[in-house]
Write a protein that holds these residues in place. Sequence first.
Motif, PDB file in Angstrom:
ATOM      1  N   ALA A  48       0.892  -1.109  -0.034  1.00  0.00           N
ATOM      2  CA  ALA A  48       0.226   0.065  -0.101  1.00  0.00           C
ATOM      3  C   ALA A  48       0.868   1.349  -0.134  1.00  0.00           C
ATOM      4  O   ALA A  48       0.322   2.289  -0.472  1.00  0.00           O
ATOM      5  CB  ALA A  48      -0.858  -0.096   1.247  1.00  0.00           C
ATOM      6  N   GLN A  49       1.932   1.010   0.328  1.00  0.00           N
ATOM      7  CA  GLN A  49       2.997   2.328   0.608  1.00  0.00           C
ATOM      8  C   GLN A  49       3.891   2.428  -0.729  1.00  0.00           C
ATOM      9  O   GLN A  49       4.314   3.551  -0.780  1.00  0.00           O
ATOM     10  CB  GLN A  49       3.833   2.186   1.922  1.00  0.00           C
ATOM     11  N   LEU A  50       4.127   1.375  -1.458  1.00  0.00           N
ATOM     12  CA  LEU A  50       4.729   1.771  -2.524  1.00  0.00           C
ATOM     13  C   LEU A  50       4.463   2.518  -3.574  1.00  0.00           C
ATOM     14  O   LEU A  50       3.343   2.389  -3.969  1.00  0.00           O
ATOM     15  CB  LEU A  50       5.488   0.375  -2.966  1.00  0.00           C
ATOM     16  N   ASN A  51       5.198   3.225  -4.326  1.00  0.00           N
ATOM     17  CA  ASN A  51       4.794   4.031  -5.371  1.00  0.00           C
ATOM     18  C   ASN A  51       4.950   3.488  -6.916  1.00  0.00           C
ATOM     19  O   ASN A  51       4.267   4.248  -7.745  1.00  0.00           O
ATOM     20  CB  ASN A  51       5.370   5.648  -5.462  1.00  0.00           C
ATOM     21  N   SER A  52       5.749   2.625  -7.077  1.00  0.00           N
ATOM     22  CA  SER A  52       5.813   2.079  -8.421  1.00  0.00           C
ATOM     23  C   SER A  52       6.259   0.585  -8.358  1.00  0.00           C
ATOM     24  O   SER A  52       6.684   0.117  -7.181  1.00  0.00           O
ATOM     25  CB  SER A  52       7.115   2.959  -9.167  1.00  0.00           C
ATOM     26  N   GLU A  53       6.281   0.266  -9.510  1.00  0.00           N
ATOM     27  CA  GLU A  53       6.757  -1.279  -9.865  1.00  0.00           C
ATOM     28  C   GLU A  53       8.266  -1.352  -9.433  1.00  0.00           C
ATOM     29  O   GLU A  53       8.924  -2.415  -8.889  1.00  0.00           O
ATOM     30  CB  GLU A  53       6.463  -1.690 -10.999  1.00  0.00           C
ATOM     31  N   THR A  54       8.900  -0.467  -9.879  1.00  0.00           N
ATOM     32  CA  THR A  54      10.228  -0.464  -9.698  1.00  0.00           C
ATOM     33  C   THR A  54      10.703  -0.461  -8.155  1.00  0.00           C
ATOM     34  O   THR A  54      11.864  -1.163  -7.455  1.00  0.00           O
ATOM     35  CB  THR A  54      11.126   0.875 -10.198  1.00  0.00           C
ATOM     36  N   GLU A  55       9.838   0.298  -7.316  1.00  0.00           N
ATOM     37  CA  GLU A  55      10.213   0.254  -5.933  1.00  0.00           C
ATOM     38  C   GLU A  55       9.968  -1.246  -5.434  1.00  0.00           C
ATOM     39  O   GLU A  55      10.639  -1.703  -4.586  1.00  0.00           O
ATOM     40  CB  GLU A  55       9.237   1.211  -5.127  1.00  0.00           C
ATOM     41  N   LEU A  56       8.909  -1.864  -5.820  1.00  0.00           N
ATOM     42  CA  LEU A  56       8.415  -3.357  -5.339  1.00  0.00           C
ATOM     43  C   LEU A  56       9.628  -4.134  -5.990  1.00  0.00           C
ATOM     44  O   LEU A  56      10.177  -5.170  -5.114  1.00  0.00           O
ATOM     45  CB  LEU A  56       7.215  -3.571  -6.007  1.00  0.00           C
ATOM     46  N   ALA A  57      10.119  -3.934  -6.961  1.00  0.00           N
ATOM     47  CA  ALA A  57      11.080  -4.726  -7.789  1.00  0.00           C
ATOM     48  C   ALA A  57      12.684  -4.514  -6.797  1.00  0.00           C
ATOM     49  O   ALA A  57      13.143  -5.415  -6.526  1.00  0.00           O
ATOM     50  CB  ALA A  57      11.480  -4.401  -9.125  1.00  0.00           C
ATOM     51  N   GLY A  58      12.855  -3.226  -6.169  1.00  0.00           N
ATOM     52  CA  GLY A  58      13.882  -3.164  -5.329  1.00  0.00           C
ATOM     53  C   GLY A  58      13.769  -4.012  -3.972  1.00  0.00           C
ATOM     54  O   GLY A  58      14.715  -4.517  -3.454  1.00  0.00           O
ATOM     55  N   VAL A  59      12.457  -3.954  -3.459  1.00  0.00           N
ATOM     56  CA  VAL A  59      12.411  -4.640  -2.283  1.00  0.00           C
ATOM     57  C   VAL A  59      12.340  -6.137  -2.388  1.00  0.00           C
ATOM     58  O   VAL A  59      13.111  -6.620  -1.582  1.00  0.00           O
ATOM     59  CB  VAL A  59      10.800  -4.291  -1.651  1.00  0.00           C
ATOM     60  N   MET A  60      11.938  -6.576  -3.504  1.00  0.00           N
ATOM     61  CA  MET A  60      11.889  -7.985  -3.872  1.00  0.00           C
ATOM     62  C   MET A  60      13.072  -8.581  -3.972  1.00  0.00           C
ATOM     63  O   MET A  60      13.617  -9.430  -3.749  1.00  0.00           O
ATOM     64  CB  MET A  60      10.828  -8.385  -4.881  1.00  0.00           C
ATOM     65  N   ALA A  61      13.945  -7.640  -4.818  1.00  0.00           N
ATOM     66  CA  ALA A  61      15.231  -8.036  -5.223  1.00  0.00           C
ATOM     67  C   ALA A  61      16.337  -8.240  -4.029  1.00  0.00           C
ATOM     68  O   ALA A  61      17.233  -9.182  -3.593  1.00  0.00           O
ATOM     69  CB  ALA A  61      15.965  -7.029  -6.127  1.00  0.00           C
ATOM     70  N   HIS A  62      16.050  -7.415  -3.144  1.00  0.00           N
ATOM     71  CA  HIS A  62      16.725  -7.483  -1.921  1.00  0.00           C
ATOM     72  C   HIS A  62      16.467  -8.720  -0.881  1.00  0.00           C
ATOM     73  O   HIS A  62      17.285  -9.343  -0.605  1.00  0.00           O
ATOM     74  CB  HIS A  62      16.508  -6.093  -0.899  1.00  0.00           C
ATOM     75  N   GLU A  63      15.201  -9.084  -0.877  1.00  0.00           N
ATOM     76  CA  GLU A  63      14.757 -10.349  -0.299  1.00  0.00           C
ATOM     77  C   GLU A  63      15.232 -11.670  -0.994  1.00  0.00           C
ATOM     78  O   GLU A  63      15.581 -12.408  -0.412  1.00  0.00           O
ATOM     79  CB  GLU A  63      13.196 -10.253  -0.197  1.00  0.00           C
ATOM     80  N   ILE A  64      15.160 -11.548  -2.382  1.00  0.00           N
ATOM     81  CA  ILE A  64      15.655 -12.839  -3.149  1.00  0.00           C
ATOM     82  C   ILE A  64      17.190 -12.821  -2.798  1.00  0.00           C
ATOM     83  O   ILE A  64      17.597 -13.995  -2.784  1.00  0.00           O
ATOM     84  CB  ILE A  64      15.516 -12.350  -4.611  1.00  0.00           C
ATOM     85  N   SER A  65      17.850 -11.680  -2.607  1.00  0.00           N
ATOM     86  CA  SER A  65      19.248 -11.989  -2.404  1.00  0.00           C
ATOM     87  C   SER A  65      19.644 -12.690  -1.210  1.00  0.00           C
ATOM     88  O   SER A  65      20.647 -13.178  -0.869  1.00  0.00           O
ATOM     89  CB  SER A  65      19.896 -10.666  -2.532  1.00  0.00           C
ATOM     90  N   HIS A  66      18.999 -12.103  -0.076  1.00  0.00           N
ATOM     91  CA  HIS A  66      19.170 -12.845   1.190  1.00  0.00           C
ATOM     92  C   HIS A  66      18.829 -14.251   1.223  1.00  0.00           C
ATOM     93  O   HIS A  66      19.664 -15.220   1.617  1.00  0.00           O
ATOM     94  CB  HIS A  66      17.944 -12.380   2.359  1.00  0.00           C
TER      95      HIS A  66
END
Length: 203
Positions: A108-126
């Motif tokens: 609900a707080q993210l403003n773009s697909e790119t922001e969501l991709a950044g969050v998910m890429a970080h978690e995938i990396s963990h």
Amino acid sequence: MISVMALIGVFWAGLLSLPYEAVAAGFTLMSESGEIETGGKLDDEIGNKLGFYTEPKLQAYVSDIVRRLVRAGSPRSFEYRVKIVDIAEENAFATVGGYVYVTRGMLAQLNSETELAGVMAHEISHVALRHGTNQASKAYLAKAGLGILGGVLGGGGGGSTAQIIQAVGGLGLNTLFLKFSRTAETQADILGTQIMARAGYDP
């Protein structure tokens, strides 16, 4: 302002020019099959205790982004799964074995697909860097001592996953709220940024 932007540009250019293998996976005593099994059990626990938000279109949207990121170059062979946790808190997290999560509140707080991709890429990396099992393995070593470690390694690793989980008190839901080290977070940022760029997102 121009000089600051120039420095930021140089920083990102340098980061993205690093060899893709520059961030290596952490040490772990747990096999990949053990990680996948453990991740599945944790997923059941998360679903039972927190609940999942299962609106089909939103789930498909988030899953498509994760698939795009994984195709761009996650170095692990896990089958990645992403689920939306049905809580208002703004958060995203990963467990082990290919399981990643984002909360309804975060979406609900993210403003773009790119922001969501950044969050998910970080978690995938963990997950890819095995930070969860690295943390569990270090806790296991601290509790078990070198004598037990020798027995585990000398036995070819048989039963080691169960021993690790037992020694750290179980990889239950509380494990999700253990903070990774600053080094682990930096590694996830670096690899996540590289994955984003390879998937066509602007880091």
